[in-house]
Design an enzyme around this catalytic site. Structure first.
Site, PDB file in Angstrom:
ATOM      1  N   LYS A  36     -21.425 -17.693  -5.013  1.00  0.00           N
ATOM      2  CA  LYS A  36     -20.962 -17.496  -6.430  1.00  0.00           C
ATOM      3  C   LYS A  36     -21.623 -18.601  -7.243  1.00  0.00           C
ATOM      4  O   LYS A  36     -21.466 -19.590  -6.867  1.00  0.00           O
ATOM      5  CB  LYS A  36     -19.357 -17.665  -6.323  1.00  0.00           C
ATOM      6  CG  LYS A  36     -18.821 -17.718  -7.803  1.00  0.00           C
ATOM      7  CD  LYS A  36     -17.201 -17.631  -7.830  1.00  0.00           C
ATOM      8  CE  LYS A  36     -16.551 -18.071  -9.130  1.00  0.00           C
ATOM      9  NZ  LYS A  36     -15.050 -17.956  -9.085  1.00  0.00           N
ATOM     10  N   LYS A  61     -22.082 -12.955  -7.125  1.00  0.00           N
ATOM     11  CA  LYS A  61     -21.557 -13.101  -8.607  1.00  0.00           C
ATOM     12  C   LYS A  61     -21.852 -14.090  -9.216  1.00  0.00           C
ATOM     13  O   LYS A  61     -22.281 -15.207  -8.591  1.00  0.00           O
ATOM     14  CB  LYS A  61     -20.142 -13.254  -8.160  1.00  0.00           C
ATOM     15  CG  LYS A  61     -19.281 -13.597  -9.600  1.00  0.00           C
ATOM     16  CD  LYS A  61     -17.705 -13.945  -9.363  1.00  0.00           C
ATOM     17  CE  LYS A  61     -17.177 -14.167 -10.417  1.00  0.00           C
ATOM     18  NZ  LYS A  61     -15.862 -14.932 -10.413  1.00  0.00           N
TER      19      LYS A  61
END
Ligand code: PBG
Length: 324
Positions: free
Chosen positions: A195, A248
């Protein structure tokens, strides 16, 4: 195969021929739709920066589940907006917390709809960081203990999958242990393994009111320039027992999805995040692009890069398009 022996256009002549050699197909089974849950009654509040997405009160969930299942969408990802926040984020693990109640409602009214929960503290802390602050820093080890508690409370409420999004070190083993010690060894962990500290989360932070009050998340989320580090993060989470790895954001990080796909054999999810969705909707609203076609092409590209699962605010639109 030299021209004129091989003519690629021969197989592009009509839809049936194109479809015969189509390499990537998206199925509605791969889609996960995020839901924002808030306290109150009869609330379906539009999120202005994310057209088509709403904040819902718990009494709206049965109808929402029905709509999703009608479209063939079998998975939701829950985010809670608690009534109160405090420095320790204690609203995140109460039995009567907003997410815990939402899970119960969904499992009651739509048992077949699979419920994944975002396990993080940032929506629950008054300072907006994803962990507990000790001497001005997000303290890793105090935070992962708390994350274990949060994940366990979600499993106890009936969550089908837990998805930690905090980016603390060692949280997958901590959560795995908390679940296993309490007979939840069958609850999978979808790790937000890779992330990035991204500006594409802007609309989400408005939607969930979870922007950090001071500083930013660069002390725990990844540097957007790093790709080798993505593999280190992924490998750590595999070793710690993650069942699904997530990358992400998605669109700006297709190379990362691809390299994880090439380097490991785990299921891979990609989060097509709020800013990536908002940009499509904004340009479409201006008449600059065909929003449906761009959304379709975007999700297709995420799958082509190697994602098995796509979390997207465009899941309903995409499901409609897949129906034709
Ligand atoms: C919570 C969390 C965030 C998102 C998912 N979980 C925000 C953040 O890390 O700042 C972003 C999702 C999106 O932008 O759609 N940690």
């Amino acid at each position: 195969m030299v021209f004129p022996e091989y003519r690629p256009r021969r197989m592009r002549r009509n839809r049936q021929l194109r479809s015969l050699i189509c390499e990537t197909r998206v199925s509605v089974e791969q889609l996960v739709y995020p839901l924002f849950i808030m306290p109150g009654k009869k609330i379906k509040e539009p999120i202005s920066s994310m057209p088509g997405v709403f904040r819902l009160s718990i009494d709206q969930l049965a109808a929402e589940a029905k709509e999703l299942q009608k479209l063939g969408i079998n998975h939701v990802l829950l985010f809670g907006l608690p009534a109160k926040k405090d420095p320790a984020g204690s609203g995140a693990f109460g039995r009567d917390g907003i997410v815990q109640l939402a899970i119960k409602e969904l499992k009651n009214k739509a048992p077949d709809l699979m419920v994944t929960t975002d396990v993080c503290m940032c929506e629950y802390t008054s300072h907006g960081h994803c962990g507990i602050i000790v001497q001005g820093q997000v303290d890793n080890d105090a935070t992962i203990e708390q994350l274990g508690r949060i994940a366990l409370s979600h499993a106890e409420a009936g969550a089908d999958i837990v998805a930690p999004s905090d980016m603390m070190d060692g949280r997958i083993s901590e959560i795995r242990a908390a679940l296993d010690e309490n007979h939840f060894d069958q609850v999978p962990i979808m790790s937000y393994a890779v992330k990035y500290a991204s500006a594409f989360y802007g609309p989400f932070r408005d939607a969930a009111a979870c922007a950090p009050q001071e500083g930013d998340r660069q002390g725990y989320q990844m540097d957007p320039g790093n790709s080798r580090e993505a593999l280190r993060e992924a490998n750590l989470d595999i070793d710690e027992g993650a069942d699904i790895l997530m990358v992400k954001p998605a669109v700006a990080y297709l190379d990362i999805i691809k390299s994880l796909r090439d380097e490991c054999d785990m299921p891979i999810a990609a989060y097509h995040v709020s800013g990536e969705y908002a940009m499509i909707k904004a340009a479409a609203a201006n008449g600059w692009i065909d929003g449906d076609r761009v959304l379709h092409e975007t999700i297709l590209s995420i799958v082509r890069a190697g994602a098995d699962i796509v979390i997207t605010y465009g899941a309903k639109d995409m499901a409609r398009m897949l129906r034709g």
